[in-house]
Each structure stands twice: as C-alpha cells, then as structure tokens.
Design an enzyme around this catalytic site. Structure first.
Site, PDB file in Angstrom:
ATOM      1  CG  HIS A 160      -1.640  -1.257   1.479  1.00  0.00           C
ATOM      2  ND1 HIS A 160      -2.842  -1.591   0.911  1.00  0.00           N
ATOM      3  CD2 HIS A 160      -1.272  -2.336   2.221  1.00  0.00           C
ATOM      4  CE1 HIS A 160      -3.192  -2.799   1.304  1.00  0.00           C
ATOM      5  NE2 HIS A 160      -2.249  -3.285   2.093  1.00  0.00           N
ATOM      6  CB  SER A 280      13.080  21.918 -14.884  1.00  0.00           C
ATOM      7  OG  SER A 280      12.284  23.074 -15.059  1.00  0.00           O
TER       8      SER A 280
END
Ligand code: ARG
Length: 483
Positions: A160, A280
């Site tokens: 999970h 970026s």
C-alpha cells in the site's frame, strides 16, 4: 505497372479504384516492414512450385534467383518498391512481373494474399520475438549481477506504499527481475510454429502443392497449419505476441515507478547519475527521472495495441476480412517499443545509485520489524494472534509516547508482556530481520542467492533462443535448395 491493377479482373471492373480510395486503403505504409519476410515466403513458394511440377524448374529457378536478389536489396535497405499498389505484397509481385514478364505471373499459383500475409507476419513475429527475448534475458542477467552487488543494502519493502518490512537490495532487484523474466517466458512461448502458406484464399488448393516443403524451407517446425479457413483469419499469434510484449513493458513500468519514487526528496533512496538525468527548462534546481518516466509511459502503447487487436478480431466471420490488414501497426509496432524500453533500462540502471544510509534509516525505528518481534514471541510458544496483539499494544504505546519501537528498554517492554525479553527484542534489528527470512522466496541471503541462481539459469536458457531461424538463415536455406 504499379496502378493497383494486379488484383483486378474483368469481374472487378477494368476501370481501377478511385485513386484516393486506393491510396487510403493501401497498407504500404504499415506493411513495408514485411518486405523481407514476404520475399522469402515467395521464394519458398516458387521453389515448391518448381519441385511439384506446377511450374517448370527453369521458371522456379528464375523466380527464386530474382527474389533472393530482392531480398539482398531489402537487407541493405535499398529495395525500391513501386507506389500505387494495395500493399507490399502486390508491390513485390508487380516488381517481379515487370522484370520477368510471364514467369513472374506464375508465382501466385495456388496462393492468395491471405496466406501470404499471414506467413510474412508469422515470420516477422518469430524473428522479432527471438531478438526481444535475447534482449530481455540480457537485462535480467545484468540485473542479477547488480543484485549481487546490493546484498548488504537494506531498505523497506512496501505494501500500500506504506513501509512494510525490511528487505535486501538484492531481493528487491530479484523481484523486478522475476517479473521481467516471467513476461519474457511468455514471449518465448508464443506459438508461431506452423506455416500458413498454401491455405490459399480460405480453403486450400486443387493443385498438387507441397505445404510440408514450404513449411520446412521457411523453418516452421510445426509443419503446415491445420485448417485453411481458420488460418486466413487467425491473428491469435499477433495477439499473443503483442500481449507478451506488453507484459514486458508492464514489468518495466513497475520497476520504473519504484526508481522514480525512490529518487524523490520524499524517499531519497536512490540518486540518479547525471548521465541519465534531465533538467527543467524553468526550475534550475531540478534533476528529473525522465528516462524512467518514459519507460513507464511506453507500456501505454502496448496496452493500446493489445486492445486494438482484440477489438479488431472480435466478431469477424470465419475466414479473411480486409479488417485484418489493420493488424499491421500493432503487430509490427509493438516490438520496437519493447526493444527501446529494454535498451533504455539496460543503459540507465547502472547509473541508479542506492543511498545505503538513507535506505537503512527508513527501517531503523523498529516499526517495520513488528512482525519479526511477534514471530519471536511465537518461537517462545505464544499463539500468533496473541503475539500480534501484544506487539500492537507496544507499537501503540511507543507512538503515544512519541518514541520509536526500537528505543524501548526491556523493562519498559515487559510492562506490556513478560515475553518481551532481550532475546525477543533483538528481532527489531532490521539487518537481523532480513537475515532471518530464509523461507523459500524470502529475503534471507541464502534464499535470495537461490533466486538469483534460478533467474540466471532461466535467463541463460532464454538467451540461447537467438539460435532460432533468422531471416538470413531462411534465405540461405532456400538458396541452397537443390534444383
Ligand atoms: N493488404 C491486405 C492485408 O494485408 C492484403 C490481403 C488482401 N486480401 C484480399 N483478399 N483482398 O490484409
């Protein structure tokens, strides 16, 4: 001649199709990648026609020589095909007829494009599959080697996406590798063993063809396909191939997600080398995992292709429908995507560096070893449910007191249950917890080494699949055929 006229008769009408519709319905763009396979299918067919006396040996020899010449050109990517035909198969026949005249016109004896297309596609799947299996097996072998270098790395395994239990780096890499290997085995098992050639349009031929000979020349160990009507409409092999390829892409996408997550500031488990990092255009601080994001995205093409092929064949009547031409993009397109993704992971993975200290820190508060502590109590004879509850109380008390589980003293722990003695509390050590899991499939060192040996053995066997007939070997066999 190229005007889409080969497959037309007086019955079709002499006028020819509206050029725009001919162009729109042409599959040239999608099936030009099958030129070599188609040529070899024709060369085997011509050889068989000569052998069975359906055409003269001289004509068969001429056809075969011309076709093998075209094959050599296709191998060198210098084969110039006429435009204006419906598909690569007609373009090649048109080329041949232009060159050989009436002899060229004999090639299509006892053959339809329906069996011709299916033969070329199966040859494609067979050879492409062999290369992909080798690539995937090589990736598994290199991951196994890396796993051996990460035996001492301890990090949490997740359920999970919550920290669950400590494992070794070798175990994590073996987990990724096991998934990749399983998908690779599925790919190796795709059945393209039978030869469609001679199925004709949909019901075989009244002429005395020898399907066993063409199957042999083209290297189909299963011999001819069993039912002509089934054969011309069967794309199960395309589907199986595309699905198996997609399974590899799915396995790679899951590995990619782990690397992407682990490289974030939230995890900090891995550092990506400069050689595989992207920046970026705006944010000067960024070091992005673009390569692994793209590995992950590639699976979407595979999934799309599987779905497209399934919907394509759904509800088609027995036999051939032109719909089947639209199998080409998915069948031919998926392989290069898988090859690209495998190559990218192969290149990038060595530049993924684990931060051992950060990884160990994530399992050092003891909470991920709560099960190990419960199992220590079980070893003292306590029923698991009682042990589980006792440890649960301990965890909750530590959390309430803002303490880590591992910082509790024996005396403190004993106030919750007398079984929490020093020996039991040692189970909270993550290194010890990893070492103790020696059950089959577990993260203990011996267990993991067994997994790595098995992966290595299976990947090595799969790698040998590259001995599968290559197109070149088929060409040589046809060239060497005595007549
Ligand atoms: N381009 C077609 C295909 O690839 C060729 C087969 C056409 N067959 C036919 N009976 N019209 O499927």
């Amino acid at each position: 001649m190229a005007s889409g006229s080969i497959a037309r008769t007086a019955a079709t009408g002499d006028g020819g199709m509206i050029p725009e519709l001919l162009a729109w319905s042409s599959s040239m763009e999608d099936d030009v990648g099958l030129a070599r396979e188609d040529i070899l299918g024709s060369a085997a067919h011509a050889t068989m026609l000569g052998e069975t006396g359906l055409i003269s040996r001289e004509d068969a020899k001429l056809l075969r020589e011309e076709l093998l010449g075209l094959y050599a050109q296709a191998e060198k990517s210098v084969l110039a095909l006429p435009s204006g035909e419906e598909d690569v198969h007609m373009a090649i026949e048109s080329l041949l007829t232009d060159k050989l005249g009436d002899v060229g016109k004999r090639l299509h004896t006892a053959r339809s494009r329906n069996d011709q297309v299916s033969t070329a596609l199966r040859l494609h799947v067979r050879t492409r599959r062999a290369r992909l299996v080798v690539l995937a097996a090589e990736l598994v072998l290199s991951l196994v080697e890396r796993a051996r270098a990460e035996k001492d790395l301890i990090l949490p395994a997740y359920t999970h996406r919550q920290r669950a239990q400590p494992v070794s780096g070798a175990f994590l890499i073996a987990a990724w590798s096991t998934g990749i290997l399983r998908a690779t085995k599925r790919l190796a098992d795709v059945d393209v063993s039978e030869c469609p050639l001679g199925a004709g349009a949909c019901s075989g031929s009244s002429l005395g063809i020898d399907r066993t000979l063409t199957a042999k020349l083209l290297g189909f160990p299963g011999g001819p396909t069993k039912n002509a009507l089934d054969t011309v409409g069967d794309r199960d092999f395309s589907l199986d191939y595309t699905y198996a390829c997609t399974r590899i892409l799915l396995a790679l996408s899951r590995l990619a997600t782990d690397i992407i997550d682990y490289s974030t500031s939230e995890f900090r488990f891995v550092k990506l080398g400069d050689a595989i990092s992207a920046g970026s255009s705006m944010m000067p601080q960024k070091k992005n995992p673009d390569i692994f994001e793209l590995v992950r995205s590639k699976a979407s093409f595979g999934v799309g292709n599987v779905v497209q092929l399934m919907t394509l064949v759904r509800g088609l009547h027995a036999g051939y429908s032109r719909d089947l031409q639209d199998d080409r993009r998915a069948t031919l397109g998926t392989g290069p995507i898988v090859g690209g993704a495998l190559g990218a992971v192969m290149l990038a993975f060595p530049h993924v560096k684990f931060d051992k200290v950060a990884c160990l820190r994530a399992v050092s508060d003891g909470s991920t070893q709560a099960t190990d502590l419960a199992e220590a109590l079980v070893r003292q004879g306590m029923p698991f449910r009682d042990a589980y509850k006792a440890v649960g109380k301990l965890v909750s008390a530590a959390t309430d007191a803002n303490r880590t589980l591992i910082s509790l003293t024996e005396a403190e722990a004993k106030t919750f249950h007398p079984a929490f003695n020093e020996a039991a509390l040692r189970a909270l050590d993550p290194v010890r917890a990893v070492a103790a899991k020696e059950s089959i499939g577990g993260t203990g060192a011996a267990s993991v080494e067994g997994q790595l040996l098995a992966l290595e053995a299976e990947a090595t066997i799969l790698r040998e699949l590259h001995t599968t007939d290559t197109l070149r070997a088929v060409a040589e066999r046809i060239a060497d055929y005595p007549n």
